[in-house]
Scaffold this motif. Structure first.
Motif, mmCIF file in Angstrom:
data_model
loop_
_atom_site.group_PDB
_atom_site.id
_atom_site.type_symbol
_atom_site.label_atom_id
_atom_site.label_comp_id
_atom_site.label_asym_id
_atom_site.label_seq_id
_atom_site.Cartn_x
_atom_site.Cartn_y
_atom_site.Cartn_z
ATOM 1 N N ALA A 143 -16.959 15.398 18.425
ATOM 2 C CA ALA A 143 -17.844 17.004 18.448
ATOM 3 C C ALA A 143 -18.318 17.328 16.565
ATOM 4 C CB ALA A 143 -16.980 18.193 18.545
ATOM 5 N N LEU A 144 -18.657 15.974 16.157
ATOM 6 C CA LEU A 144 -18.639 16.272 14.461
ATOM 7 C C LEU A 144 -20.212 16.589 14.842
ATOM 8 C CD1 LEU A 144 -16.690 13.439 12.586
ATOM 9 C CD2 LEU A 144 -15.977 15.604 13.040
ATOM 10 N N LYS A 145 -20.813 17.171 14.084
ATOM 11 C CA LYS A 145 -21.850 17.625 13.366
ATOM 12 C C LYS A 145 -22.667 18.105 12.044
ATOM 13 C CE LYS A 145 -22.491 20.169 18.270
ATOM 14 N NZ LYS A 145 -20.857 19.111 18.854
ATOM 15 N N SER A 146 -24.212 18.116 11.753
ATOM 16 C CA SER A 146 -24.582 17.791 10.442
ATOM 17 C C SER A 146 -23.637 19.354 10.425
ATOM 18 C CB SER A 146 -26.016 17.890 10.962
ATOM 19 O OG SER A 146 -25.947 18.401 9.549
ATOM 20 N N GLY A 147 -23.476 19.598 8.633
ATOM 21 C CA GLY A 147 -23.045 20.443 8.348
ATOM 22 C C GLY A 147 -21.834 21.455 8.729
ATOM 23 N N CYS A 148 -20.728 19.780 9.691
ATOM 24 C CA CYS A 148 -19.245 21.079 10.231
ATOM 25 C C CYS A 148 -18.733 20.728 9.148
ATOM 26 C CB CYS A 148 -18.727 20.388 11.694
ATOM 27 S SG CYS A 148 -18.877 19.138 11.300
ATOM 28 N N GLU A 149 -17.659 21.454 8.999
ATOM 29 C CA GLU A 149 -16.555 21.316 8.075
ATOM 30 C C GLU A 149 -15.733 20.700 8.740
ATOM 31 O OE1 GLU A 149 -12.625 23.694 6.234
ATOM 32 O OE2 GLU A 149 -15.109 24.428 5.723
ATOM 33 N N CYS A 150 -15.064 19.326 7.884
ATOM 34 C CA CYS A 150 -14.338 18.137 8.638
ATOM 35 C C CYS A 150 -12.679 18.351 7.739
ATOM 36 C CB CYS A 150 -14.433 16.805 8.520
ATOM 37 S SG CYS A 150 -16.314 16.761 8.888
ATOM 38 N N LYS A 151 -11.616 18.353 8.820
ATOM 39 C CA LYS A 151 -10.533 17.795 8.353
ATOM 40 C C LYS A 151 -10.207 16.101 8.255
ATOM 41 C CE LYS A 151 -8.161 20.899 7.799
ATOM 42 N NZ LYS A 151 -7.992 22.277 7.528
ATOM 43 N N ILE A 152 -9.502 15.804 6.886
ATOM 44 C CA ILE A 152 -9.026 14.971 7.218
ATOM 45 C C ILE A 152 -7.281 14.391 6.943
ATOM 46 C CG2 ILE A 152 -9.331 12.048 5.434
ATOM 47 C CD1 ILE A 152 -12.211 13.807 4.778
ATOM 48 N N GLN A 153 -7.396 13.687 6.995
ATOM 49 C CA GLN A 153 -5.177 14.156 7.605
ATOM 50 C C GLN A 153 -5.131 12.548 7.521
ATOM 51 O OE1 GLN A 153 -4.272 18.072 9.731
ATOM 52 N NE2 GLN A 153 -4.190 15.933 10.805
ATOM 53 N N GLY A 154 -3.988 12.440 6.148
ATOM 54 C CA GLY A 154 -3.380 11.094 5.702
ATOM 55 C C GLY A 154 -1.634 11.121 6.817
ATOM 56 N N MET A 155 -1.791 9.759 7.889
ATOM 57 C CA MET A 155 -0.865 9.818 8.662
ATOM 58 C C MET A 155 0.053 8.860 7.867
ATOM 59 S SD MET A 155 -1.155 12.493 10.994
ATOM 60 C CE MET A 155 -0.707 12.815 12.054
ATOM 61 N N ILE A 156 0.060 8.520 6.925
ATOM 62 C CA ILE A 156 0.697 7.317 6.196
ATOM 63 C C ILE A 156 0.369 6.029 6.161
ATOM 64 C CG2 ILE A 156 3.165 6.448 6.630
ATOM 65 C CD1 ILE A 156 3.276 9.205 5.464
ATOM 66 N N LYS A 157 0.160 5.619 7.426
ATOM 67 C CA LYS A 157 -0.528 4.212 8.039
ATOM 68 C C LYS A 157 -1.952 4.287 8.731
ATOM 69 C CE LYS A 157 3.424 1.518 8.922
ATOM 70 N NZ LYS A 157 4.240 -0.092 9.479
ATOM 71 N N PHE A 158 -2.313 5.405 8.798
ATOM 72 C CA PHE A 158 -3.878 5.679 8.881
ATOM 73 C C PHE A 158 -4.277 7.165 9.317
ATOM 74 C CE2 PHE A 158 -1.529 7.786 12.800
ATOM 75 C CZ PHE A 158 -2.234 8.587 13.138
ATOM 76 N N MET A 194 0.859 -1.447 -0.254
ATOM 77 C CA MET A 194 -0.353 0.198 -0.053
ATOM 78 C C MET A 194 0.521 1.076 -0.511
ATOM 79 S SD MET A 194 -2.829 1.029 2.848
ATOM 80 C CE MET A 194 -1.360 1.829 3.889
ATOM 81 N N GLU A 195 0.577 2.529 -0.424
ATOM 82 C CA GLU A 195 0.923 3.895 -0.711
ATOM 83 C C GLU A 195 0.981 4.079 0.984
ATOM 84 O OE1 GLU A 195 1.155 6.208 -3.870
ATOM 85 O OE2 GLU A 195 -0.478 4.401 -5.643
ATOM 86 N N MET A 196 1.718 5.956 0.987
ATOM 87 C CA MET A 196 1.501 6.165 1.624
ATOM 88 C C MET A 196 -0.319 7.169 2.144
ATOM 89 S SD MET A 196 4.418 8.016 2.920
ATOM 90 C CE MET A 196 5.353 8.709 1.311
ATOM 91 N N LEU A 197 -0.685 7.357 3.418
ATOM 92 C CA LEU A 197 -1.417 7.577 2.838
ATOM 93 C C LEU A 197 -1.102 9.948 3.787
ATOM 94 C CD1 LEU A 197 -3.948 5.235 4.877
ATOM 95 C CD2 LEU A 197 -4.061 5.900 3.176
ATOM 96 N N ILE A 198 -1.284 10.642 2.625
ATOM 97 C CA ILE A 198 -0.649 11.176 3.132
ATOM 98 C C ILE A 198 -2.101 12.506 2.800
ATOM 99 C CG2 ILE A 198 1.528 11.125 2.916
ATOM 100 C CD1 ILE A 198 2.134 11.820 0.180
ATOM 101 N N GLY A 199 -2.014 13.865 2.615
ATOM 102 C CA GLY A 199 -2.233 14.956 2.549
ATOM 103 C C GLY A 199 -3.142 15.154 3.001
ATOM 104 N N GLU A 200 -4.054 16.203 3.304
ATOM 105 C CA GLU A 200 -4.951 16.964 4.047
ATOM 106 C C GLU A 200 -6.047 17.702 3.220
ATOM 107 O OE1 GLU A 200 -3.685 19.452 8.339
ATOM 108 O OE2 GLU A 200 -3.637 20.829 6.804
#
Length: 149
Positions: free
Chosen positions: A102-117, A1-7
């Motif tokens: 604290a994720l509520k409907s309509g909230c903006e989420c940050k998704i971050q690749g941390m290599i293995k998770f 598997m390639e690395m999980l990276i990016g924001e």
């Protein structure tokens, strides 16, 4: 598997679903992830293989008579759930885990690749976390001084 990276940033819809970035989905090359509580107010997502590897290590060092290890197991392993991507590349985040992060409907989420998770944050909680920990960043980086590249 390639690395999980990016924001990445995406919005949680009214049904508790978040669109997952295609760049991360293409690296995953599978339709399922395991999601659980993180140590901070975020969620952690793993491939089935990474989750199995990690839980094997945790359980291999754990004892039901060791209170400290039970605390970690109850926080990290017990709430874990398997999720599948829908046809639109979205994940439906379970209510109990949305409440934890604290994720509520309509909230903006940050998704971050941390290599293995992957981490999933409420964007405002992540901004608060970064502000609260900004002063510690140099010390945390200095603790890794043995890394040579």
């Amino acid at each position: 598997m390639e690395m999980l990276i990016g924001e990445y940033s995406n919005t949680l819809d009214e049904k508790g679903r978040v669109s997952f970035p295609s760049k991360l989905r293409s690296v995953l090359n599978q339709g399922e992830l395991v999601i659980t509580q993180g140590l901070d107010q975020c969620l952690m997502l793993f491939t089935a293989e990474e989750w199995q590897s990690l839980t094997d290590k945790i359980m291999g060092s754990a004892s039901v008579f060791d209170e400290q290890k039970l605390i970690v197991m109850r926080h990290f392993i017990a709430p874990a759930q398997r999720l599948e991507f829908d046809k639109s590349g979205r994940l439906s985040i379970p209510q109990s885990l949305r409440e934890y992060a604290a994720l509520k409907s309509g909230c903006e989420c940050k998704i971050q690749g941390m290599i293995k998770f992957i981490e999933l944050w409420d964007s405002s909680e992540y901004a608060k976390y970064k502000t609260e920990n900004a002063a510690s960043l140099k010390d945390a980086a200095a603790s890794m001084r043995n890394i040579i590249f």
